[in-house]
Enzyme design. Sequence first.
Site, PDB file in Angstrom:
ATOM      1  N   ASN A   1      -3.338   6.218   5.869  1.00  0.00           N
ATOM      2  CA  ASN A   1      -4.129   6.892   7.048  1.00  0.00           C
ATOM      3  C   ASN A   1      -4.872   6.037   7.814  1.00  0.00           C
ATOM      4  O   ASN A   1      -4.863   4.582   8.062  1.00  0.00           O
ATOM      5  CB  ASN A   1      -4.969   7.802   6.050  1.00  0.00           C
ATOM      6  CG  ASN A   1      -6.227   7.097   5.415  1.00  0.00           C
ATOM      7  OD1 ASN A   1      -6.613   5.959   5.720  1.00  0.00           O
ATOM      8  ND2 ASN A   1      -6.830   7.742   4.469  1.00  0.00           N
TER       9      ASN A   1
ATOM     10  N   HIS B   1       6.089  15.643  10.234  1.00  0.00           N
ATOM     11  CA  HIS B   1       5.399  14.471   9.411  1.00  0.00           C
ATOM     12  C   HIS B   1       3.888  14.792   9.889  1.00  0.00           C
ATOM     13  O   HIS B   1       3.187  14.745   8.890  1.00  0.00           O
ATOM     14  CB  HIS B   1       5.768  13.257  10.116  1.00  0.00           C
ATOM     15  CG  HIS B   1       6.996  12.404   9.103  1.00  0.00           C
ATOM     16  ND1 HIS B   1       6.646  12.136   7.878  1.00  0.00           N
ATOM     17  CD2 HIS B   1       8.254  12.110   9.661  1.00  0.00           C
ATOM     18  CE1 HIS B   1       7.867  11.476   7.549  1.00  0.00           C
ATOM     19  NE2 HIS B   1       8.727  11.442   8.356  1.00  0.00           N
TER      20      HIS B   1
ATOM     21  N   ASP C   1      16.105   7.610   6.081  1.00  0.00           N
ATOM     22  CA  ASP C   1      14.687   7.812   5.609  1.00  0.00           C
ATOM     23  C   ASP C   1      14.886   7.240   4.179  1.00  0.00           C
ATOM     24  O   ASP C   1      13.849   6.910   3.608  1.00  0.00           O
ATOM     25  CB  ASP C   1      14.046   9.059   5.755  1.00  0.00           C
ATOM     26  CG  ASP C   1      13.501   9.057   7.194  1.00  0.00           C
ATOM     27  OD1 ASP C   1      13.412   8.058   7.958  1.00  0.00           O
ATOM     28  OD2 ASP C   1      13.047  10.092   7.875  1.00  0.00           O
TER      29      ASP C   1
ATOM     30  N   GLN D   1      11.114  14.941  11.992  1.00  0.00           N
ATOM     31  CA  GLN D   1      10.121  13.968  12.303  1.00  0.00           C
ATOM     32  C   GLN D   1       8.768  14.778  12.747  1.00  0.00           C
ATOM     33  O   GLN D   1       7.872  14.409  12.206  1.00  0.00           O
ATOM     34  CB  GLN D   1      10.544  13.162  13.418  1.00  0.00           C
ATOM     35  CG  GLN D   1      11.724  12.006  13.260  1.00  0.00           C
ATOM     36  CD  GLN D   1      11.510  11.336  11.713  1.00  0.00           C
ATOM     37  OE1 GLN D   1      10.399  10.426  11.442  1.00  0.00           O
ATOM     38  NE2 GLN D   1      12.255  11.612  10.818  1.00  0.00           N
TER      39      GLN D   1
ATOM     40  N   SER E   1       5.372   9.239  14.253  1.00  0.00           N
ATOM     41  CA  SER E   1       6.893   9.277  13.844  1.00  0.00           C
ATOM     42  C   SER E   1       7.594   9.743  15.246  1.00  0.00           C
ATOM     43  O   SER E   1       7.019  10.557  15.701  1.00  0.00           O
ATOM     44  CB  SER E   1       7.130  10.250  12.751  1.00  0.00           C
ATOM     45  OG  SER E   1       6.820   9.672  11.384  1.00  0.00           O
TER      46      SER E   1
ATOM     47  N   GLU F   1      11.539   5.083  17.849  1.00  0.00           N
ATOM     48  CA  GLU F   1      11.865   4.649  16.483  1.00  0.00           C
ATOM     49  C   GLU F   1      12.837   5.042  15.917  1.00  0.00           C
ATOM     50  O   GLU F   1      13.706   4.010  15.269  1.00  0.00           O
ATOM     51  CB  GLU F   1      10.379   5.174  15.729  1.00  0.00           C
ATOM     52  CG  GLU F   1      10.566   4.833  14.261  1.00  0.00           C
ATOM     53  CD  GLU F   1       9.596   5.894  13.393  1.00  0.00           C
ATOM     54  OE1 GLU F   1       9.319   5.410  12.376  1.00  0.00           O
ATOM     55  OE2 GLU F   1       9.139   6.795  14.039  1.00  0.00           O
ATOM     56  N   HIS F   2      13.443   6.295  16.001  1.00  0.00           N
ATOM     57  CA  HIS F   2      14.887   6.781  15.517  1.00  0.00           C
ATOM     58  C   HIS F   2      15.481   7.256  16.721  1.00  0.00           C
ATOM     59  O   HIS F   2      15.046   7.933  17.410  1.00  0.00           O
ATOM     60  CB  HIS F   2      14.449   7.761  14.470  1.00  0.00           C
ATOM     61  CG  HIS F   2      13.766   7.547  13.418  1.00  0.00           C
ATOM     62  ND1 HIS F   2      12.494   7.990  13.316  1.00  0.00           N
ATOM     63  CD2 HIS F   2      13.946   6.684  12.303  1.00  0.00           C
ATOM     64  CE1 HIS F   2      12.146   7.550  12.040  1.00  0.00           C
ATOM     65  NE2 HIS F   2      12.789   6.932  11.403  1.00  0.00           N
TER      66      HIS F   2
ATOM     67  N   HIS G   1      -1.606 -39.869  20.222  1.00  0.00           N
ATOM     68  CA  HIS G   1      -0.093 -39.439  20.203  1.00  0.00           C
ATOM     69  C   HIS G   1       0.757 -40.501  20.422  1.00  0.00           C
ATOM     70  O   HIS G   1       1.700 -40.747  19.925  1.00  0.00           O
ATOM     71  CB  HIS G   1       0.157 -38.060  20.823  1.00  0.00           C
ATOM     72  CG  HIS G   1      -0.277 -36.789  20.336  1.00  0.00           C
ATOM     73  ND1 HIS G   1      -1.864 -36.660  20.234  1.00  0.00           N
ATOM     74  CD2 HIS G   1       0.220 -35.769  19.776  1.00  0.00           C
ATOM     75  CE1 HIS G   1      -1.833 -35.350  19.682  1.00  0.00           C
ATOM     76  NE2 HIS G   1      -0.650 -34.689  19.553  1.00  0.00           N
TER      77      HIS G   1
ATOM     78  N   TYR H   1       0.750  -1.088   0.091  1.00  0.00           N
ATOM     79  CA  TYR H   1      -0.003  -0.008   0.034  1.00  0.00           C
ATOM     80  C   TYR H   1       0.808   1.223   0.052  1.00  0.00           C
ATOM     81  O   TYR H   1       1.732   1.382   0.826  1.00  0.00           O
ATOM     82  CB  TYR H   1      -1.000   0.022   1.193  1.00  0.00           C
ATOM     83  CG  TYR H   1      -1.913   1.094   1.044  1.00  0.00           C
ATOM     84  CD1 TYR H   1      -3.058   0.822   0.578  1.00  0.00           C
ATOM     85  CD2 TYR H   1      -1.781   2.307   1.372  1.00  0.00           C
ATOM     86  CE1 TYR H   1      -4.342   1.932   0.574  1.00  0.00           C
ATOM     87  CE2 TYR H   1      -2.565   3.535   1.328  1.00  0.00           C
ATOM     88  CZ  TYR H   1      -3.769   3.287   0.786  1.00  0.00           C
ATOM     89  OH  TYR H   1      -4.736   4.105   0.536  1.00  0.00           O
TER      90      TYR H   1
ATOM     91  N   GLN I   1     -10.750  -0.205   0.857  1.00  0.00           N
ATOM     92  CA  GLN I   1     -11.358  -1.125  -0.196  1.00  0.00           C
ATOM     93  C   GLN I   1      -9.794  -1.851  -0.789  1.00  0.00           C
ATOM     94  O   GLN I   1     -10.103  -2.765  -1.173  1.00  0.00           O
ATOM     95  CB  GLN I   1     -12.092  -0.242  -1.219  1.00  0.00           C
ATOM     96  CG  GLN I   1     -11.467   0.765  -2.054  1.00  0.00           C
ATOM     97  CD  GLN I   1     -11.495   2.322  -1.250  1.00  0.00           C
ATOM     98  OE1 GLN I   1     -11.810   2.220   0.069  1.00  0.00           O
ATOM     99  NE2 GLN I   1     -11.564   3.323  -1.991  1.00  0.00           N
TER     100      GLN I   1
ATOM    101  N   GLU J   1       0.213 -36.246  29.050  1.00  0.00           N
ATOM    102  CA  GLU J   1      -0.618 -35.199  28.603  1.00  0.00           C
ATOM    103  C   GLU J   1      -2.258 -35.800  28.482  1.00  0.00           C
ATOM    104  O   GLU J   1      -3.138 -35.062  28.219  1.00  0.00           O
ATOM    105  CB  GLU J   1      -0.212 -34.231  27.582  1.00  0.00           C
ATOM    106  CG  GLU J   1       1.316 -33.593  27.842  1.00  0.00           C
ATOM    107  CD  GLU J   1       1.531 -32.668  26.652  1.00  0.00           C
ATOM    108  OE1 GLU J   1       0.939 -32.854  25.494  1.00  0.00           O
ATOM    109  OE2 GLU J   1       2.404 -31.993  26.779  1.00  0.00           O
TER     110      GLU J   1
END
Length: 436
Positions: A218, A266, A365, A263, A241, A331-332, A424, A134, A195, A419
């Site tokens: 999004n 963003h 990045d 950052q 971010s 994250e960074h 088994h 995506y 969709q 068990e």
Amino acid sequence: MTVSIKRLNASQSDFDSELAKLLAWDDSVDHQVNETVRHILRDVKTRGDQAVLEFTEQFDRLKVASVAELEMSQRRLQEALKAIPETQRAALEKAADRVRDYHERQNQKSWQYKDEDGTVLGQKVTPLDRAGLYVPGGKAAYPSSVLMNAIPAKVAGVGEIIMVVPTPDGVVNDLVLAAAAIAGVDRVFTIGGAQAVGALAYGTETIPAVDKIVGPGNIFVATAKREVFGTVGIDMIAGPSEILVICDGKTDPDWIAMDLFSQAEHDEQAQSILISPDAGFLDAVEASINKLMPTLERADIIRISMADRAALIHVADLSEAANVSNRIAPEHLELSVEDPEALLEEIRHAGAIFLGRYTAEALGDYCAGPNHVLPTSGTARFSSPLGVYDFQKRSSIIGFSAQGADRMGRVASVLARGEGLTAHARSAEYRVKSHE
């Protein structure tokens, strides 16, 4: 208009609670968003192409007679590659080469070994058959995201990569299509939103179902990915971010301010944190923040992000800075210090770690080579950057010899009967020699 950045001191008695407040982020999904996404996914699952066409017309104002008309040909991708400026093409190709080279080193191999009685054990590594990518569309253009998601899949040996990208009002971004051409994306459909996620997860008459969906989007895309997880794999549910900089106070404060902005621009929920044992340096960086902010195109977004979620944290020393960073698991993480390799030894949790004063997070990045799809919201404590391994799966290989089946069948029998699973046990016992 100046921005007052939140100040914290690791020695203050309420530091833990104040840090928790700073890091708190509401990732709950609005009930209406959930209901909308579930409706879209149900519709795509049951009505396939027709539902995709109707939602594309509704949300992207793009009316066509068939989903086939929404597919971009390989010829069109090559045309986009030729249409972009040469400087952009050269930059994309250089970045792609570095990303590919890095990820080729991650490629896992199958392996086997024999134990003393001839039993074969091992692991077979195989790529996914098909991956879905995506890519945000509309005003957003993220060719770097195409490279970072598609190239590891290609290196892993994924059979087919299906990319979806919305084109509201029919506006196509050639830079994104050019990146798809360079990365080797197999098919591209100009659809987006929940969709598109549904089409990739369930398949339609025209769009094939995939095994895993990766890539940012999004709130509707993120919610849809969460909903279809289990039917398909997903990369992660990403939060805002984040960047955390540890600095010894000897880097140019303008550099650090701009790294924090990288950052913050963003979105308003992005988080930028600076940790330093030098209180005077924190003051200098705050001055740089207010000096440089008005010069930025996305100053309005940055101002809100810095005012609401940024922080300047004073610590006793770099070791305490590392400790605070590990609690945040950013994250960074930039280690803007004299000896970053030494400090690296104390870092346990971070998505990507940038060493030294000259290593701006922005390089990671786009063109450093390692993946920029990283764990956020503290999930670096238990998860990793996107990589080749995310597009491969591992199957265990087990091949017992007669001697091995006799020896280990006795062990399995004892455990299975313990068990209460007698089928088994008897299955294993049939291969035990004394049973004959």
